[in-house]
Motif scaffolding. Structure first.
Motif, PDB file in Angstrom:
ATOM      1  N   VAL A 196       0.819  -1.216   0.000  1.00 36.85           N
ATOM      2  CA  VAL A 196       0.000   0.000   0.000  1.00 36.85           C
ATOM      3  C   VAL A 196       0.853   1.266   0.000  1.00 36.85           C
ATOM      4  O   VAL A 196       0.466   2.294  -0.575  1.00 36.85           O
ATOM      5  CB  VAL A 196      -0.961  -0.010   1.202  1.00 36.85           C
ATOM      6  CG1 VAL A 196      -1.770   1.284   1.266  1.00 36.85           C
ATOM      7  CG2 VAL A 196      -1.878  -1.209   1.133  1.00 36.85           C
ATOM      8  N   ASP A 197       2.028   1.216   0.617  1.00 37.39           N
ATOM      9  CA  ASP A 197       2.861   2.414   0.714  1.00 37.39           C
ATOM     10  C   ASP A 197       3.260   2.968  -0.657  1.00 37.39           C
ATOM     11  O   ASP A 197       3.559   4.173  -0.770  1.00 37.39           O
ATOM     12  CB  ASP A 197       4.132   2.110   1.515  1.00 37.39           C
ATOM     13  CG  ASP A 197       3.845   1.906   2.994  1.00 37.39           C
ATOM     14  OD1 ASP A 197       2.826   2.431   3.480  1.00 37.39           O
ATOM     15  OD2 ASP A 197       4.627   1.206   3.662  1.00 37.39           O
ATOM     16  N   TYR A 223       1.262   3.018  -3.303  1.00 39.08           N
ATOM     17  CA  TYR A 223       0.088   3.427  -4.084  1.00 39.08           C
ATOM     18  C   TYR A 223       0.208   4.854  -4.602  1.00 39.08           C
ATOM     19  O   TYR A 223      -0.210   5.163  -5.720  1.00 39.08           O
ATOM     20  CB  TYR A 223      -1.181   3.309  -3.229  1.00 39.08           C
ATOM     21  CG  TYR A 223      -1.740   1.908  -3.114  1.00 39.08           C
ATOM     22  CD1 TYR A 223      -0.996   0.801  -3.501  1.00 39.08           C
ATOM     23  CD2 TYR A 223      -3.016   1.690  -2.603  1.00 39.08           C
ATOM     24  CE1 TYR A 223      -1.500  -0.485  -3.378  1.00 39.08           C
ATOM     25  CE2 TYR A 223      -3.537   0.414  -2.478  1.00 39.08           C
ATOM     26  CZ  TYR A 223      -2.775  -0.665  -2.866  1.00 39.08           C
ATOM     27  OH  TYR A 223      -3.290  -1.931  -2.742  1.00 39.08           O
ATOM     28  N   LYS A 224       0.764   5.716  -3.776  1.00 44.04           N
ATOM     29  CA  LYS A 224       0.860   7.131  -4.168  1.00 44.04           C
ATOM     30  C   LYS A 224       1.736   7.333  -5.403  1.00 44.04           C
ATOM     31  O   LYS A 224       1.684   8.381  -6.056  1.00 44.04           O
ATOM     32  CB  LYS A 224       1.406   7.957  -3.009  1.00 44.04           C
ATOM     33  CG  LYS A 224       2.779   7.520  -2.517  1.00 44.04           C
ATOM     34  CD  LYS A 224       3.216   8.337  -1.323  1.00 44.04           C
ATOM     35  CE  LYS A 224       4.533   7.849  -0.726  1.00 44.04           C
ATOM     36  NZ  LYS A 224       4.380   6.522  -0.072  1.00 44.04           N
ATOM     37  N   CYS A 275      -4.344   8.839  -6.356  1.00 43.88           N
ATOM     38  CA  CYS A 275      -3.904   8.622  -4.976  1.00 43.88           C
ATOM     39  C   CYS A 275      -2.721   9.534  -4.696  1.00 43.88           C
ATOM     40  O   CYS A 275      -1.671   9.439  -5.327  1.00 43.88           O
ATOM     41  CB  CYS A 275      -3.508   7.171  -4.755  1.00 43.88           C
ATOM     42  SG  CYS A 275      -3.002   6.816  -3.056  1.00 43.88           S
ATOM     43  N   SER A 281      -0.279   7.613   0.733  1.00 42.68           N
ATOM     44  CA  SER A 281      -0.555   6.252   1.189  1.00 42.68           C
ATOM     45  C   SER A 281       0.520   5.857   2.195  1.00 42.68           C
ATOM     46  O   SER A 281       1.702   5.907   1.898  1.00 42.68           O
ATOM     47  CB  SER A 281      -0.577   5.273   0.014  1.00 42.68           C
ATOM     48  OG  SER A 281       0.641   5.311  -0.713  1.00 42.68           O
ATOM     49  N   THR A 294       1.234   2.992   5.510  1.00 42.33           N
ATOM     50  CA  THR A 294       0.839   1.923   6.420  1.00 42.33           C
ATOM     51  C   THR A 294       1.190   2.339   7.844  1.00 42.33           C
ATOM     52  O   THR A 294       2.324   2.719   8.131  1.00 42.33           O
ATOM     53  CB  THR A 294       1.558   0.609   6.077  1.00 42.33           C
ATOM     54  OG1 THR A 294       1.232   0.233   4.734  1.00 42.33           O
ATOM     55  CG2 THR A 294       1.134  -0.506   7.023  1.00 42.33           C
ATOM     56  N   ALA A 342      -3.926   1.432   7.050  1.00 41.99           N
ATOM     57  CA  ALA A 342      -3.218   2.450   6.275  1.00 41.99           C
ATOM     58  C   ALA A 342      -4.050   3.715   6.162  1.00 41.99           C
ATOM     59  O   ALA A 342      -5.287   3.669   6.168  1.00 41.99           O
ATOM     60  CB  ALA A 342      -2.883   1.921   4.878  1.00 41.99           C
ATOM     61  N   LEU A 348      -4.886   6.774   3.653  1.00 41.57           N
ATOM     62  CA  LEU A 348      -4.832   7.098   2.225  1.00 41.57           C
ATOM     63  C   LEU A 348      -5.526   8.418   1.952  1.00 41.57           C
ATOM     64  O   LEU A 348      -6.427   8.838   2.691  1.00 41.57           O
ATOM     65  CB  LEU A 348      -5.471   5.993   1.378  1.00 41.57           C
ATOM     66  CG  LEU A 348      -4.756   4.639   1.403  1.00 41.57           C
ATOM     67  CD1 LEU A 348      -5.493   3.679   2.322  1.00 41.57           C
ATOM     68  CD2 LEU A 348      -4.626   4.051   0.018  1.00 41.57           C
ATOM     69  N   SER A 367      -7.898   2.789   5.940  1.00 43.41           N
ATOM     70  CA  SER A 367      -8.280   1.544   5.293  1.00 43.41           C
ATOM     71  C   SER A 367      -7.789   0.366   6.121  1.00 43.41           C
ATOM     72  O   SER A 367      -6.617   0.284   6.479  1.00 43.41           O
ATOM     73  CB  SER A 367      -7.686   1.481   3.881  1.00 43.41           C
ATOM     74  OG  SER A 367      -8.126   0.327   3.198  1.00 43.41           O
TER      75      SER A 367
END
Length: 242
Positions: free
Chosen positions: A102-103, A105-106, A112, A115, A117, A127, A129, A142
């Motif tokens: 997830v980190d 995603y940006k 996005c 992001s 965690t 996380a 976001l 999330s």
């Protein structure tokens, strides 16, 4: 057929126009003429047992109000759902790692902007976001469930824009004879908190949701190199939207 006044009726019935001159006739001739005119009105189907009441401005507003109310009530805050199934030329593990991180995603997920965690333990993560798509920006937490390399599920827990937001990624084996392929099932369901924001659903679909799988596929290409070439006749791509 709308309501018409007597004067309007007589304008279109020439032989009735002399009703307006009844006042200048004798009582007997006025009665005979009135009886003849009423008989004609009855034969035309336009004689009413009770004369229509003239409408005033307040009546017009009252008649229009129910229609406006019905129109407003019919606009409901409906939950939207989108799902997509594709064969990709990357392994289950490769695609799982892209989605579970997830980190990052940006760096590649459409719209996005942040992001991070903030908590991670076996099979679970939390996380923060931030998703920005004009004209709003949504910041939310999330809760993520991971089953390596089969599943990544994320649920929005404290969003101010969304009443409900859930994304699910499932990874399963791809084509027989093509070990570095997998079947990706992506689904998302969301519902805005307000009717006003529900009008953003089209933008959200077009600009974020429909680009999502392709964005993760491009990210896999950047991390793991070219994908496995799949014969065109073996490829498939299914999309469902409600």
């Amino acid at each position: 057929m709308g309501l018409r006044t007597l004067s309007e009726i007589t304008c279109h019935q020439p032989h009735l126009s002399h009703l307006s001159h009844l006042s200048g006739r004798t009582a007997g001739s006025r009665a005979r003429l009135l009886h003849s005119s009423i008989s004609h009105l009855s034969s035309c189907g336009i004689l009413m047992t009770r004369p229509p009441r003239l409408l005033c401005p307040q009546d017009s507003e009252a008649m229009a109000a129910p229609a406006q109310s019905r129109g407003f009530i019919s606009f409901t805050n409906k939950r939207k759902e989108y799902s997509e199934r594709r064969i990709l030329g990357y392994s289950m593990l490769e695609m799982y790692e892209v989605v579970a991180n997830v980190d990052d995603y940006k760096l590649f997920v459409p719209w996005c902007t942040k992001s991070q965690t903030i908590m991670k333990r076996a099979g679970h993560a939390k996380a923060h976001l931030e998703v920005g798509f004009p004209p709003v920006v949504e910041r939310y937490t999330s809760m993520i469930t991971n089953v390596r390399p089969h599943l990544v599920k994320a649920v929005c827990t404290d969003g101010k824009l969304f009443n409900h937001l859930e994304t699910i990624w499932r990874f399963s084996p791809g084509l027989p004879g093509y070990p570095r392929t997998c079947t990706v099932d992506f689904s998302i369901s969301f519902e805005f908190r307000s009717l006003l924001h529900s009008q953003l659903a089209t933008v959200f679909f077009d600009e974020v949701v429909k680009q999502n799988v392709a964005a993760f596929e491009r990210r896999a290409g950047k991390l793991y190199g070219p994908e496995t070439r799949i014969p065109r006749e073996l490829m498939f791509h299914e999309v469902h939207q409600t």
